[in-house]
Motif scaffolding. Structure first.
Motif, PDB file in Angstrom:
ATOM      1  N   ARG A   1      38.411  39.570  38.855  1.00  0.00           N
ATOM      2  CA  ARG A   1      38.218  38.469  37.905  1.00  0.00           C
ATOM      3  C   ARG A   1      37.442  37.314  38.551  1.00  0.00           C
ATOM      4  NH1 ARG A   1      43.490  40.036  36.254  1.00  0.00           N
ATOM      5  NH2 ARG A   1      44.459  38.517  37.678  1.00  0.00           N
TER       6      ARG A   1
ATOM      7  N   ILE B   1      31.317  43.418  42.742  1.00  0.00           N
ATOM      8  CA  ILE B   1      32.119  43.814  41.578  1.00  0.00           C
ATOM      9  C   ILE B   1      32.248  45.342  41.489  1.00  0.00           C
ATOM     10  CG2 ILE B   1      32.105  43.887  39.047  1.00  0.00           C
ATOM     11  CD1 ILE B   1      30.983  41.049  39.083  1.00  0.00           C
TER      12      ILE B   1
ATOM     13  N   GLU C   1      33.833  38.285  38.648  1.00  0.00           N
ATOM     14  CA  GLU C   1      33.205  38.204  37.326  1.00  0.00           C
ATOM     15  C   GLU C   1      32.803  36.765  37.002  1.00  0.00           C
ATOM     16  OE1 GLU C   1      36.087  39.922  34.767  1.00  0.00           O
ATOM     17  OE2 GLU C   1      35.468  42.018  35.159  1.00  0.00           O
TER      18      GLU C   1
END
Length: 521
Positions: free
Chosen positions: A241, A327, A244
């Motif tokens: 997260r 990621i 992101e």
């Protein structure tokens, strides 16, 4: 008045005088008949052999024979086997027994006659700890010829000895054979149970009771490992997260540092030499596939392609690429951790299923183990009995176990055992006067003669006034003298006969006389 009259002593003496002739003749006839019977009955000779029941030669404490039984029972069984129809007929034909009977005797009659002539008598004694025990037995045979009695007795003794050895050997062999067959059956059954037990353990290898502690330990270890993987999984999701958010910032042209702060314009205007220096520094710590190394390398390639211009744009693009790379690596790590969690859950479910299945497997295993143990005990027991039976068979074959031993062979009989002529003559001497007296008494009971005054008074019921005595004539006196002489002659003849019988049947008269004289000296 009439009354019952009882004979007096004088009356009995009168009866004896009146019936003296009949009484004497009866005594002489009965005595003559008994003497004739004693003399004419053919003699029977008996030959006897003695067989000893000998105990086991080897100490029972060292070797115990399993072929033991009561001697009386074994002797009776052997007697029945020896006295079969075939054996008796063979002996009868061999020695020509009862050939003088001709056609009067059938085979069955001869066999019955021979069985009656065979005598088997046991000899017992008191044995401490056992009570009355049979230690020997006699086998006898009676026949009118002494040599035939001896030969047949020898034949019977031989049959007894051979039949005993045959019976004990056959019994030991049959016992060994039976136990061997039973042991083989139990061995096959035991092997089948062992195969079933092995198959059961193989089919439930992961749920056996003895592995219960190991499965519990492995379950605890898997749960601990699952908690660690779950913690890493949650940390990787948090990191994803964050990356992101960093990607969103990079796409907006706002590069961020590793600590979340935005870079300064000077940092954004980073030149090619500094990038190369950073690249070289990263290579000392990471491999070329590391995301940071790849991102710096792309920046260098971008600056080299633009000749050092458009650094800001290239820097943003490099940041976006670097974040995306991170990621992607984070997503792969999350997927790997998720797969590890699934594997661990599956493993824990398997352990739990095995732990829950263990009681049922244990019940089935206990049943199989019980059957296996019972079969093994029976097998070991029957094998031990088989070994004992083989030892017994060896003892019987080598004649070391309890056996029959000929103690005294049948001998030629010196004198007959039947008839007992002395007893017959003695019985005749007792029966002769008793028979004569019984005959006289019977005749007196049938004769209603009135004897004497007392008897007459009891008959008529009145007292007799005068009694005329019996008047003996000369003819009657002569007759009485004649009978008296006859009685004296008969007595002398009877005494002579008795002396002859004593001389022949009991003892010679000279020896008897010497013994009598020696006793009175």
């Amino acid at each position: 008045m009439k009354s019952e009259y009882e004979l007096s002593l004088k009356d009995y003496i009168a009866i004896i005088k009146d019936r003296a002739l009949l009484l004497g003749i009866s005594i002489v006839v009965i005595l003559a008949v008994t003497v004739a019977v004693a003399v004419t009955v053919p003699p029977l000779y008996q030959s006897t052999g003695t067989i000893l029941v000998e105990s086991q030669q080897i100490s029972p404490d060292l070797v115990s024979a399993n072929n033991n039984s009561f001697a009386d029972e074994r002797i009776e069984v052997i007697r029945q086997r020896v006295m079969t129809r075939d054996n008796l007929l063979r002996i009868i034909d061999k020695y020509g027994l009862y050939a003088d009977k001709g056609r009067r005797f059938s085979e069955s009659d001869k066999i019955d006659q021979m069985r009656n002539a065979i005598v088997v008598a046991t000899l017992s004694t008191y044995v401490k700890g056992r009570g009355e025990a049979t230690v020997a037995f006699n086998v006898s045979f009676e026949h009118k010829r002494a040599d035939v009695a001896k030969d047949v007795a020898n034949e019977l003794v031989t049959l007894f000895l051979n039949e005993n050895l045959k019976q004990r050997t056959e019994r030991a062999s049959e016992t060994t054979e039976f136990l061997t067959q039973e042991a083989n059956k139990l061995g096959a059954e035991l092997a089948s149970l062992e195969n079933q037990l092995a198959d059961f353990k193989q089919a439930h290898a992961n749920a056996l009771p003895e592995h219960q502690a190991l499965r519990m330990s492995m379950l605890s270890r898997s749960e601990l490992e699952f908690r660690e993987v779950d913690r890493d999984y949650k940390a990787a999701q948090e990191e994803l997260r964050y990356m992101e958010l960093e990607l969103s910032a990079a796409n907006a042209g706002l590069a961020t540092k590793a600590d979340g702060s935005r870079p300064t314009p000077a940092e954004q205007q980073q030149d090619l030499p500094s990038l190369k220096a950073e690249y070289a520094q990263l290579l000392t710590r990471y491999k070329e596939a590391h995301p940071d190394v790849v991102a710096v390398k792309r920046k260098i390639q971008a600056l080299e392609a633009t000749g050092g211009k458009g650094a800001t744009t290239s820097t943003v693009s490099l940041d976006v690429a670097r974040v995306r790379t991170r990621i992607s690596a984070a997503q792969e790590r999350i997927a790997s951790l998720a797969e590890q969690k699934r594997q661990l859950v599956k493993k824990m479910e398997g352990y739990e299923a095995e732990i829950l299945e263990a009681p049922q497997v244990e019940r089935g295993l206990v049943t199989l183990m019980r059957d296996h143990d019972n079969a093994r005990k029976k097998y070991e027991e029957i094998r031990a009995k088989e070994m004992g039976a083989k030892i017994t068979e060896s003892l019987e074959q080598e004649n070391k176990a309890e056996r029959f031993v000929l103690l005294e062979p049948p001998l030629m009989p010196e004198k007959p055992v039947k008839p007992n002529r002395k007893k017959i003559v003695a019985l005749g001497m007792v029966l002769a006067p008793a028979g004569g007296a019984a005959l006289v008494m019977l005749l007196e009971m049938l004769n209603q003669r009135v004897r004497g005054v007392g008897a007459l008074e009891s008959v008529v019921g009145k007292r007799v006034l005068v009694a005329i005595p019996f008047i003996t004539t000369q003819a009657e006196l002569a007759q009485r003298k004649k009978w008296r002489k006859l009685l004296i002659v008969a007595g002398v003849v009877l005494a002579a006969i008795l002396l002859v019988l004593v001389h022949l049947l009991y003892m010679p008269l000279d020896l008897l006389l010497f013994k009598a004289m020696a006793r009175f000296e």
